[in-house]
Structures are given as structure tokens and as C-alpha cells.
Design a protein around this motif. Structure first.
Motif, short mmCIF file in Angstrom:
data_model
loop_
_atom_site.label_atom_id
_atom_site.label_comp_id
_atom_site.label_asym_id
_atom_site.label_seq_id
_atom_site.Cartn_x
_atom_site.Cartn_y
_atom_site.Cartn_z
N UNK A 111 60.13 79.44 52.15
CA UNK A 111 60.08 80.80 52.68
C UNK A 111 61.40 81.22 53.33
N UNK A 112 62.18 80.23 53.76
CA UNK A 112 63.46 80.55 54.36
C UNK A 112 63.34 81.29 55.68
N UNK A 113 62.25 81.04 56.37
CA UNK A 113 62.08 81.65 57.69
C UNK A 113 62.06 80.56 58.76
N UNK A 114 62.38 80.98 59.96
CA UNK A 114 62.35 80.03 61.06
C UNK A 114 60.94 79.48 61.24
N UNK A 115 60.82 78.17 61.21
CA UNK A 115 59.51 77.55 61.42
C UNK A 115 59.71 76.26 62.22
N UNK A 116 59.31 76.26 63.49
CA UNK A 116 59.50 75.07 64.31
C UNK A 116 58.26 74.17 64.28
N UNK A 117 58.48 72.88 63.99
CA UNK A 117 57.37 71.94 63.91
C UNK A 117 57.54 70.82 64.92
N UNK A 118 56.43 70.35 65.44
CA UNK A 118 56.43 69.09 66.16
C UNK A 118 55.71 68.08 65.29
N UNK A 119 56.44 67.07 64.81
CA UNK A 119 55.83 66.02 64.00
C UNK A 119 55.56 64.83 64.90
N UNK A 120 54.31 64.70 65.29
CA UNK A 120 53.91 63.67 66.23
C UNK A 120 53.29 62.51 65.46
N UNK A 121 54.01 61.43 65.38
CA UNK A 121 53.48 60.30 64.63
C UNK A 121 53.88 59.00 65.27
N UNK A 122 52.93 58.11 65.45
CA UNK A 122 53.23 56.82 66.06
C UNK A 122 54.32 56.12 65.25
N UNK A 123 54.98 55.17 65.85
CA UNK A 123 56.02 54.44 65.14
C UNK A 123 55.40 53.76 63.92
#
Ligand code: ADP
Ligand code: ZN
Length: 752
Positions: A236-248
Motif C-alpha cells: 500500500x505504500x502507506x505509513x503502518x507502524x507495527x509492534x511484533x511481539x515474539x518470544x526469543x
């Protein structure tokens, strides 16, 4: 700018000045002057490098001429300038200094070669690049202090001005330029106007290494969901902020790789930020084996020249992926599709000196400006990030399980309050012994280096302190010296007390060196190694130790947070935290968060192979929620308890912080300055009717460093706009005496 209009320009100058300046452009230079080029301009009685921003709109009548145009091509684009302006406004830092920070310091080499030094500078660089054997060189640069103080005279002054203008400069370059600068350099060093640093002149040892190609893994369900969300945003080429929360070990890196691959297929580029310490050959190899496109790597081992080389490769579009530490946020990539911030919780994204930017935060700013996906990844997200995700400001993606359904290691907390004289409790010793017998590898973590951290005379009570800093000295046994960990001070370990002449000097506290010694005594047959900044000072030694661990040639690895990072070590089945107290007891509002993150990270090293791991955590406050929640892998539980504390005490995410720091070589004026600053702040608070809490003035927890006394004021404000208004007014009205240095740290990550 058309040549006719080009007669007057606005220039940013990298000095601690809040304004930009106008200059006249002589007729013959008008064609060469475009926004983004550097120019050489007269400034006061000196000549400095400045950055052309554009046309001057309301220039005063009496303008000086620029002297020279230093670039044929702009060194920054209009879009980059917009980013720099944002940073300058947000961190209340001069635009010229922001630009200087953003550009590679090696950019001056070219300038030097062409305009000032003649052939010497350039030749020196050639030698470095062409050199075959490892080579070390001293690099000098002017300190922040140099700009404010009365300049020395004569040759020393010339050298200092040169360094202030050129940035970091090698010894050989200075030798070529100034006949015999040694005595002057020594004087400048003593006056703290210049600092020097020895570096190995480093050629990237991995660039030419053959790496076998690897193909994408088939993603599991949660990975696939994360990948889909991210790649849709990239498309989409739009600003999209993600938090990728994943254990080690949950496969975050695999998600990054495939998302980046998607961006490249769409003809876009990718920026990957990672803490310097995690920028291991292993990680780089993983990227090189997946991608055949150009990858630029920016790390602290590069010389200014090599950094400049990488920067030019990126600028020319020869690298579609940039992997780097903090400063890579400024990498001149065009057509950016995705920014990954790995280990987003790491404090090292914050620069502590000069421009106090946070690369993790700037990733979101840059992503917004350029319309990219921004992926903040972590096993232990910042409290503020998780809070933002819970309130919809970040899109939450979760990888709750380890790939291949590997179980998380089982952890136990051991109370060390009754434990004397030994680093390891009987349980930990037994576990190490058992693991050794089973031929499993063990990691033993302790966030303190050296042998003993507190030294005093039993006869007269004399405590060994640093004369320059308000801290005690640490004994380093292998070097037989006492060191200050905050400045360069050290002294040969005395056998008698300098206070009373007695010989009974007690060594208290425990660093990695002492733990290593104890472990060697306990397990003489084991293969033991230590990894901390003392054993990894030489380039390549860090990678060397990790390689030996990977190859199964180490049974027990003792180390500081360096061992908490890194990747898969399937052989590690036991992790011991020798003491969780050193971070827990810091007088900083993030100490619980830091401890939770650190302990969780170290725990994450255990059981990444087929056998499940085991973790033992020793601490003097075993009931503390940071330890208990880490031990039970309970991020959410920790988040709840920590946010309750933050809400109560009014810390982020429930407020915005700014830290005003004052320092000087005499304490009285610093204290007085801090009192005056508080008076001004209270007045501004009244004028603006802002809800601002002012903590202090008070001596900083580290009350003296490198001979400078430190006082501070912590500002808490629930409304960011109000805080900004106050800081701007404060900056405009605050006139500390010349003997005091003061700085404003917006969003401080520690308050020590
Ligand atoms: P993290 O970055 O969260 O620590 P990684 O991406 O490094 O996790 O993954 C851990 C290990 O699992 C790596 O060796 C990786 O190659 C492997 N892995 C990741 N995703 C998958 C998958 N979908 N299937 C099989 N193995 C995977
Ligand atoms: Zn010191």
C-alpha cells in the motif's frame, strides 16, 4: 534555485547556535550553489563548513560572501532536509549539528583532499583501503566543550579549529597537515578540548565471504499472519507502524526477512536497525545468504572512510538493504518500503551525547514521512510500546510460541541474601556440574565486569574512589590495576593503603573476572571463556568467542549483557544469572523494566536446541516482580505491575519527560545554575499555565563524572505540546554562566 535568485542563501552551521545564517554568493559560484551542498564560509574570525538549505528570504543588508562550494552534488535531498528539520525542532538541537550528525564523518576526507590538505589526506586514505594487514590508528576529534571555551592560541588553536571544522581526523592526517603537532595535541587532550580513540583500521571481513544461499522457511500460522499484515502495508505504500511481539526463537527474524523480500520485489528498499551488540556476523550472514542484492552494513568498526564508502554505495542506489546500528537511521536510501527495528526495547538506540536522538523513535518519524511499514520487534517490548499497541497507536502482531514448538526454559529464582563469599549458590554449582556432565553448554550472566567492584582498607576505612567521578574503582586482577568505569582513570593496584599504610585491603563486590576465577576453581576440567568489553576489545574477538561457542568448544561462557544477545546456540541448555541486583538497584525509573528485559533476554538463550533449557536466577530481592514475571515468562503480568507503578508515579507512558542536565568543574556554580533554572521553569510554568511537574534540582545519581559535577531537573508533563512550549521558552531565555554546560534531553532513556 535559478542563478539570478541564487545571490543570497540560507546556511546551517554545525555549531551550538539556534539560528541559521544568510550569506551572499559571489557571481562565479552561483551555478554551483544548490540546496544540499556544503559551502565554506567565514564565521566570526574563522572559516567553517556549512550546509546550504535554500534561498535566504529576509536576509539582513550586510552579508558576507561564501568562500567555496565543496560539493558538486548535494549531500542531502529535500526530503532528508525535512527529516533533519523535524529532528532539530523535536530535540531542540541546532539544525547544522543535526545535519553533521546525519552525514558520515568521512565525508570530510574528500573535502580535505581537495580543498585543504592537498594530496596527503587522500593518499592516507588510499593506504588504509589498500592495506592488507590489520592496522591501528589514532583518531582525534574536538569535544563539545571546545566550542564554548576560550580558544587556546597559536598552533594548538589552529589544530583545534581544524578538528572542529573537519570532525574526526586521524593522527597521520594531522601529522601531514601540521608540522609536529604532538605537544599541542597533548595539551588539548589534557584540557579536555580534544579526545582521541584508537581504532583498528578495519576491512569488512565478511564482504567477500562465500555464504550458502538459503531459502525462505514455510511460515507457521502466526508468522504468516504477521507477514501478511506487514507485506500488505508495504504494498500500500502507506505509513503502518507495527509492534511484533515474539518470544526469543519465535521466528521474528524470518518474518523480517520475508517482509523485506516482499519490499524488494515491489522495487523498494529496506532499512534494518539493530543494536550494535547484536550486529553479529551471524545476523549479517543470515541476510547475505537470503538476498543477492547489495547489502550495506554500518557498524562502529568502520573507519570514517569506510563508512563514507558505504554511505556513497547507498546514495548511489547500489545497496537495497541497509543493516546498521543507531546512526543507520540516517542512511540515504531512496524509495524506502520498510524499516525494521530489531530489539526495539534496547537503550542503545538512544544517543547519549550531542544530539540525543532515539533511532527507534525516529524510525517511526521517518516511516511516517516516507510512507513505509515500520516493524518494531522484541520479545520484551518497551512498556511504552506495548501501551501504544494496546491503545491502537501501533498495530499489534504476536508470535506467542517458539517455532517447532520448542518449550520455553524452566526458570527458578534463588535468594542470595544469605549467600556469602561465593558467586554461585549450591543449586547453581550443582546445575553447572550436571550440565557439564551431560555435555551441555552453560551461560553465566553478570552485568558487571572486572574483579571486585568495591575496595576498601579494613584498617582505616579508606575507600578507593575515582578522583574524577563520584564512583568507586573496580579492581581488574589480570591487569593488576584499579579502574574507573566512567573515565580513563586507573592506578596500579597498591599493596598498602594510601590512607594509613596498612596492608589489609578488602575486595568486595564481584565482576565477571572474579566469577570466572571461581568457576575455574570449581570446574578445573571445563572449557571456560569470558565475554565482556575487556575480553572483546580487539576487533573480531567478540565474533571469535561466539564462533567457539557455536562450534561447541566452550562449556561455560561467563559474560555481561553481550552474551544476552546473539542468536541460536542450540547447545546451550543452562543459563545462570549470577546476580540480577546490579540493574535492579539503579536509581532510575526504568530499572525494573531493564532488569526484566535483560533477564528475559538471557533466559532466551537457553534451550534453543532439542533439549529443554533450564534457568537459575540469583538475586537479593527474589520476590521482586521484575524477576518473578521474567522467570514465569509473563510479559503481560509484568506490564500490568509496571504500568501501575508508572501511573502512580507519573512516568511514561503517562507523562512526557525531559531532563535538563547542568555540569561544570566547580560544584557551587552548577548548583546555583540548577536553582536558577528551576526558578525560570517555575515562572514559565506560571506564564503558560501548564501542568508541569519539576523534579529537582538535585545532584544527578552519578553526581560527578570526568571531573564535572552534575545537577539535574526532571520535567514531567502529561501534555507534550505544553512541554515543548516550556522547553522552547526555556531554551530562549536560559543564559547559564559560561562555566556551566547545560543540555536538554527530550525523552531521556535513563536519568542517571
Ligand atoms: P527470533 O528472531 O524470534 O529469535 P528466528 O527468526 O531467529 O527467531 O527463528 C529461530 C529459528 O527458527 C531460526 O533458526 C529460524 O531459521 C527458524 N525458523 C524460523 N521460522 C521458521 C519456520 N516457519 N519453520 C521452521 N523454522 C523456522
Ligand atoms: Zn572516573
Amino acid at each position: 534555485m535559478s542563478p539570478e535568485k541564487n545571490s543570497m542563501i540560507e546556511v546551517a552551521i554545525p555549531l551550538p547556535l539556534q539560528t541559521t545564517f544568510s550569506y551572499r554568493v559571489p557571481e562565479e559560484l552561483r551555478c554551483a550553489v544548490v540546496p544540499g551542498v556544503r559551502v565554506f564560509v567565514p564565521f566570526g574570525r574563522r572559516k567553517v563548513t556549512g550546509y546550504v538549505l535554500g534561498q535566504a528570504h529576509h536576509p539582513p543588508g550586510d552579508l558576507k560572501d561564501i568562500l567555496e562550494v565543496l560539493d558538486e552534488q548535494p549531500v542531502f535531498t529535500p526530503r532528508e532536509l525535512a527529516f533533519y528539520r523535524w529532528i532539530s525542532a523535536y530535540y531542540l538541537h541546532p539544525l547544522g549539528e543535526v545535519i553533521k550528525t546525519a552525514l558520515p564523518s568521512g565525508i570530510n576526507i574528500e573535502t580535505r583532499g581537495r580543498t585543504t590538505t592537498g594530496a596527503d589526506g587522500a593518499q592516507g586514505e588510499e593506504q588504509i583501503r589498500g592495506g592488507r594487514s590489520i592496522r591501528r590508528e589514532w583518531f582525534f576529534h574536538a569535544t563539545e566543550e571546545a566550542a564554548g571555551t576560550a580558544a587556546p592560541r597559536g598552533l594548538a588553536a589552529q589544530i583545534l579549529l581544524y578538528l572542529m571544522d573537519q570532525g574526526e581526523t586521524s593522527r597521520s592526517d594531522l601529522n601531514a597537515r601540521f608540522a609536529n603537532p604532538a605537544a599541542q595535541l597533548k595539551r588539548l587532550l589534557q584540557k579536555n578540548l580534544v579526545v582521541m580513540e584508537e581504532r583498528e583500521v578495519y576491512r569488512d571481513p565478511f564482504r567477500d565471504e562465500e555464504v550458502p544461499a538459503s531459502s525462505p522457511q514455510t511460515l507457521n500460522e502466526t508468522q504468516a499472519a504477521a507477514f501478511q499484515a506487514i507485506s500488505a502495508a508495504v504494498t500500500a505504500g502507506e505509513f503502518a507502524p507495527f509492534l511484533l511481539h515474539g518470544v526469543t526463537g519465535s521466528g521474528k527474524t524470518e518474518v523480517y526477512l520475508q517482509s523485506i523480500s516482499h519490499a524488494l520485489e515491489a522495487g523498494k528498499t529496506a532499512l534494518v536497525l539493530t543494536p550494535e551488540i547484536a550486529l553479529t556476523p551471524q545476523l549479517i550472514r543470515r541476510f547475505r545468504s537470503r538476498f543477492s542484492c547489495g547489502i550495506a552494513v554500518l557498524h562502529s568498526g568502520l573507519t570514517p572512510g569506510e563508512r563514507y564508502d558505504e554511505w556513497r554505495r547507498i546514495r548511489r542506489g547500489e545497496a537495497a538493504i541497509v543493516i546498521g546500528a543507531r546512526s543507520a537511521i540516517f542512511a540515504p536510501l531512496e524509495n524506502l518500503g520498510i524499516i525494521v527495528v530489531d530489539e526495539e526495547h534496547e537503550a542503545s538506540y538512544k544517543q547519549s551525547e550531542g544530539l540525543a536522538y532515539n533511532a527507534r523513535d525516529l524510525a517511526l518519524v521517518r516511516g511516517k514521512m516516507e510512507g513505509t511499514a515500520v516493524v518494531l520487534g522484541s520479545a520484551t517490548p518497551l512498556i511504552t510500546s506495548y501501551h501504544a499497541a494496546m491503545h491502537g497507536r501501533l498495530r499489534y502482531l504476536s508470535l506467542p510460541e517458539r517455532v517447532r514448538n520448542l518449550p520455553l526454559p524452566e526458570a527458578r529464582i534463588i535468594d542470595t541474601r544469605k549467600m556469602r563469599d561465593r558467586a554461585c549458590s549450591p543449586e547453581l554449582v550443582a546445575a553447572l556440574g550436571e550440565n557439564l556432565e551431560r555435555k551441555g553448554q552453560s551461560l553465566l550472566f553478570l552485568n558487571r565486569r572486572g574483579f571486585a567492584t568495591f575496595l576498601f582498607c579494613r584498617d582505616c576505612g579508606h575507600v578507593f574512589r575515582c578522583p574524577n567521578c563520584a564512583v568507586t574503582l573496580t579492581h581488574h586482577k589480570s591487569k593488576q590495576r584499579h579502574y574507573c568505569h566512567y573515565c580513563d582513570f586507573s592506578l596500579p593496584a597498591p599493596t598498602v593503603c594510601p590512607g594509613c599504610g596498612g596492608g589489609d585491603i578488602a575486595l568486595f563486590g564481584r565482576g565477571t573476572e572474579r566469577v570466572e576465577e571461581e568457576i575455574r576453581e570449581l570446574f578445573p576440567e571445563a572449557r571456560i571463556a569470558r565475554m565482556d568489553s575487556d575480553t572483546t576489545a580487539r576487533k573480531g574477538s567478540h565474533a571469535g568467542i561466539l564462533k567457539r561457542l557455536e562450534d561447541g568448544k566452550i562449556d561455560i561462557l561467563i559474560g555481561t549483557q553481550m552474551i544476552a544477545k546473539g542468536h541460536d546456540y542450540p547447545g546451550v541448555t543452562l543459563v545462570g544469572v549470577a546476580s540480577a541486583d546490579s540493574t535492579l538497584n539503579l536509581p532510575d525509573f526504568r530499572s525494573a523494566e531493564r532488569t526484566f528485559q535483560l533477564v528475559s533476554q538471557v533466559m532466551g538463550r537457553a534451550g534453543r536446541g532439542d533439549s529443554p533449557g533450564k534457568v537459575l536466577i540469583q538475586g537479593a530481592d527474589p520476590g521482586h516482580y521484575a524477576l518473578a514475571r521474567a522467570a514465569s515468562h509473563d510479559y503481560e503480568g509484568f506490564y500490568k505491575e509496571e504500568t501501575a507503578f508508572r501511573r502512580e508515579a507519573g512516568y511514561p507512558p503517562f507523562s512526557n519527560l525531559a531532563l535538563i542536565c547542568l555540569s561544570g568543574t566547580a560544584e557551587k556554580p552548577v548548583e546555583q545554575g540548577a536553582q536558577d533554572a528551576a526558578v525560570l521553569l517555575r515562572k514559565l510554568r506560571g506564564d503558560l499555565k501548564a501542568r508541569l511537574e519539576i523534579l529537582g534540582p538535585a545532584p544527578a545519581p552519578l553526581a560527578k563524572i570526568r571531573g564535572r559535577f552534575r545537577w539535574q531537573l526532571l520535567l514531567k508533563c502529561s501534555n507534550r505540546t505544553d512541554l515543548r512550549k516550556i522547553l522552547l521558552r526555556f531554551q530562549a531565555e536560559w543564559r547559564p554562566p559560561r562555566t556551566i554546560r547545560s543540555s536538554i534531553d527530550v525523552d531521556p532513556v535513563d536519568t542517571l
